[in-house]
Each structure stands twice: as structure tokens, then as C-alpha cells.
Enzyme design. Structure first.
Site, PDB file in Angstrom:
ATOM      1  N   THR A  81      19.483 -37.229  -0.963  1.00 46.31           N
ATOM      2  CA  THR A  81      19.660 -36.468  -2.208  1.00 46.31           C
ATOM      3  C   THR A  81      20.893 -35.580  -2.126  1.00 46.31           C
ATOM      4  O   THR A  81      21.652 -35.456  -3.096  1.00 46.31           O
ATOM      5  CB  THR A  81      18.406 -35.616  -2.486  1.00 46.31           C
ATOM      6  OG1 THR A  81      17.289 -36.467  -2.677  1.00 46.31           O
ATOM      7  CG2 THR A  81      18.597 -34.750  -3.718  1.00 46.31           C
ATOM      8  N   CYS A 112      -2.871  -3.771   7.028  1.00 50.64           N
ATOM      9  CA  CYS A 112      -2.499  -4.018   8.414  1.00 50.64           C
ATOM     10  C   CYS A 112      -2.954  -2.864   9.310  1.00 50.64           C
ATOM     11  O   CYS A 112      -3.104  -1.727   8.869  1.00 50.64           O
ATOM     12  CB  CYS A 112      -0.995  -4.241   8.542  1.00 50.64           C
ATOM     13  SG  CYS A 112       0.029  -2.846   8.059  1.00 50.64           S
ATOM     14  N   GLU A 172       0.804  -1.217   0.000  1.00 54.20           N
ATOM     15  CA  GLU A 172       0.000   0.000   0.000  1.00 54.20           C
ATOM     16  C   GLU A 172       0.842   1.275   0.000  1.00 54.20           C
ATOM     17  O   GLU A 172       0.592   2.178  -0.818  1.00 54.20           O
ATOM     18  CB  GLU A 172      -0.970   0.004   1.198  1.00 54.20           C
ATOM     19  CG  GLU A 172      -2.019  -1.091   1.154  1.00 54.20           C
ATOM     20  CD  GLU A 172      -1.605  -2.332   1.928  1.00 54.20           C
ATOM     21  OE1 GLU A 172      -2.461  -2.977   2.530  1.00 54.20           O
ATOM     22  OE2 GLU A 172      -0.380  -2.641   1.926  1.00 54.20           O
TER      23      GLU A 172
END
Length: 371
Positions: free
Chosen positions: A198, A77, A54
Site C-alpha cells: 500500500t 493508580c 483524577e
């Protein structure tokens, strides 16, 4: 819901996606300011979460914000943190109307931002493209509500579901187009995660390459005993690009000290039998602020995540190759006795990527809620 609101909210959502992977622990929000049918300001949450969408859009709009309509993908907020509340900034700019896709579930904000706007005489509309916004922000909501990030599991397999030959050869099952697409996916997540097997077998870098990325995701390895290559790619680059290792409380203390010296952050987690608990690992990542995690295997970690209902999105690349039963399966043993116990996913999209097929699947929520 009118067509104009939908159009400008769609733009706000697309802007918000630009912040995915860059602004955790904050949500990736988009904002569009419209005056007399013309966009006068737009913004999205900036890297590291500040500034919010904003104020970025308001700065661009300047005085044109007065009397405008603001479209924002998440409730502004209402609390004082590192910056003043976005709701106060909108009030100070004297906007006329605010259109919000979804309300914030954070207790510091939930409903308060909307109440502040209405009290100031600003018209407020909610629920525009709410489903799309909720999907984009699901990682933030999961972290806020359940304490864990959104988890995407990516599998690149042969037609018969294998990820390597019996000898362990795996490069390359999929083509270069698919591998490039994976780098784009890594960019939109806060972290890339693999299992210890992995990391030992492939010595991966887990970085975003050839995409012009200015920011790298956190590299997460799940390894109970911390028995990872001390001269591998992850160890050599831990000072430059974050490496977090989830390990058991029983991991060798000398290895713990060594990895800390190398620059890694260690996350001790509880066990589920002989393996690290997948929910505990994700809770540890959520506690550190991660909202979106991209898991690339291997088989044992994939099966653990699936078995504990931690996979929110499943992405598969299927290559036109057949290895046979002696090859390594993409997913390890899950101990299922009945088909009804198997995790199920809904197909969202499917397309060709080079010579491979990319499929995106989302968790069947009805099954999740029934458990």
C-alpha cells in the site's frame, strides 16, 4: 447499581474517550467528581499520559472535593511513577466515596488502589458500567496482559469486496463523507498502519487532515525488505511526524541506515514463512507502548492479521460500486480449507455515511477462546 451511578459513570467514560489516541502508553481514563448532585470537577488523561484524570478533576473541584463522590473509569493508580499515586491524591482530598468501572490489570496497581482507598475509610463501589469501560480500555489491557495493542482493521471496498481495478486504480471507491469519517477514526488511535504494498502503490501520508487535530498518530509501515519510496510522503515527513517501519532481520543494511537518517524508527521482527509475523509486529508495537492501532490494509497485511487472530475490530465501508473478479481483493489469500476455520465477527452497528454503508464488527470472543 443505581441510576445516578450509571449516569455519572457514563459521563466519566465519555470524558475518557477524549484521550484516546493521545495518551499512550497510559490508559485513556475519565473522572467526574460530584458533590450534592452537582458536578464540581471533571478530567481525563492528558496528552502523553500526564497528568492523570483524577488530579485534573481534583484541581478543578478544589475544596469542593471534600466529602464528594468520585467516578473514575479505571482503578486509581497506587504506585509512584512520574507522578504520585492517584489513590493518595483522592485520600488527601478527603473524598467520601469512589466509584470505579473496572479494576486495573497492571500488577503495579491491580487491587492496590482500591485497597488504599478502603484502608483510608473511603467507601468504594466497583463494576459500574464495567463492560463499556473494558471495551474502551481494551487496548491498554491487551498491552498490559498480552503485550500487544488493540487492532482495528478498516476496509473500504466495492459491493463485491474489491479495493482497486485490475489496473490498480482505487481513488475513490468511497465518497468524501466516508473518507472524512476515516480521519476521525485515525484521531482516536495511537497509530495508523499499512503494508508495504500500500505504501508503494498509494504513497499515502497517513495523517489526520481537516479535523483540527493538534496531534498526529504514529505512521507504521510493515515492510519486510524496507523497499519503500525514499522520496515519498512518508519519507519526506518522517522528521516531523513519526514513521515506524516493521521489517525483517534480513532487510538491506544500507536501506536501514537510510531510513534511520530520514528520521524513521525501525522495528526488526521475525518471519512467518516468507512474510513478517503479524503477532511479532504487534508485539513490537506493544513493547513501544502503543495501545490502539488502526490498520488500513492492504490485502496481504489484512489476511495475515485475520489469519493469526490479531483483529479485534473490523470496520468496513461498502460503496455501491461493482468491479468484478479481475479487481484487487480487499483481503489476500488465507489458505482456509474449511469454513469452520474462517474468522467470524459480530455486527455491532451499521449506518449510512453519505452514499456508503459503514459497518462495525467485533471479534467473536467465543471462537477466540476456543482456539
Amino acid at each position: 447499581m443505581n441510576v445516578t451511578d450509571r449516569r455519572f459513570m457514563a459521563l466519566a467514560l465519555s470524558l475518557g474517550r477524549r484521550g484516546q489516541g493521545l495518551c499512550w502508553p497510559n490508559p485513556a481514563v475519565g473522572c467526574v467528581i460530584v458533590k450534592e448532585g452537582r458536578v464540581v470537577g471533571r478530567g481525563w488523561t492528558q496528552p502523553c499520559g500526564r497528568p492523570h484524570a483524577e488530579p485534573v478533576a481534583l484541581s478543578q473541584a478544589g475544596s469542593a472535593a471534600q466529602g464528594s463522590t468520585v467516578y473514575v473509569s479505571l482503578e486509581p493508580c497506587a504506585h509512584h511513577g512520574q507522578t504520585p499515586p492517584c489513590a493518595e491524591a483522592l485520600i488527601a482530598a478527603r473524598v467520601a466515596r469512589v466509584v470505579v468501572a473496572v479494576e486495573d490489570s497492571d500488577a503495579r496497581v491491580s487491587g492496590k488502589g482500591l485497597a488504599m482507598l478502603r484502608k483510608a475509610g473511603i467507601e468504594v463501589t466497583t463494576g459500574v458500567l464495567a463492560d463499556e469501560a473494558a471495551r474502551d480500555l481494551q487496548g491498554f489491557f491487551l498491552k498490559t496482559d498480552l503485550g500487544r495493542p488493540f487492532l482495528t482493521l478498516k476496509l473500504a471496498t466495492t459491493l463485491d469486496g474489491r479495493i482497486a481495478t485490475a489496473s490498480g486504480e482505487s481513488r475513490w471507491i468511497t465518497g468524501p463523507e466516508a473518507r472524512r469519517a476515516v480521519h476521525g477514526m485515525r484521531m482516536r488511535h495511537d497509530a495508523v498502519m499499512v503494508g508495504g504494498g500500500t505504501a508503494r502503490a498509494d504513497d499515502p501520508s497517513l495523517t489526520v487532515r481537516d479535523m483540527g487535530a493538534s496531534h498526529q498518530p504514529v505512521r507504521v509501515v510493515v515492510s519486510r525488505r524496507l523497499d519503500l519510496p525514499l522520496m515519498g510522503n512518508l519519507a519526506r515527513s518522517a522528521q516531523e511526524i513519526p514513521v515506524w517501519i516493521a521489517h525483517g532481520h534480513d532487510a538491506d543494511t544500507t536501506l536501514q541506515a537510510t531510513w534511520r537518517d530520514l528520521g524513521a524508527e525501525l522495528l526488526p521482527c521475525g518471519l512467518d514463512g516468507v512474510h513478517l509475523s503479524a503477532p511479532a509486529v504487534l508485539k513490537a508495537l506493544g513493547k513501544r507502548g502503543l495501545t490502539r492501532v488502526f490498520c488500513e490494509g492492504g490485502g496481504a497485511l489484512a489476511s495475515s492479521l485475520l489469519a493469526t487472530d490479531m483483529v479485534d475490530e473490523l470496520i468496513t465501508f461498502s460503496a455501491g460500486v461493482v468491479i468484478g473478479a479481475e479487481g484487487h481483493p480487499a483481503i489476500g489469500a488465507m489458505g482456509l480449507a474449511r469454513l469452520a476455520e474462517a474468522p467470524r465477527f459480530d455486527l455491532v452497528s451499521q449506518c449510512a455515511v453519505g452514499r456508503d454503508i459503514l459497518s462495525v464488527w467485533h471479534r467473536v470472543e467465543a471462537q477466540r477462546q476456543a482456539r
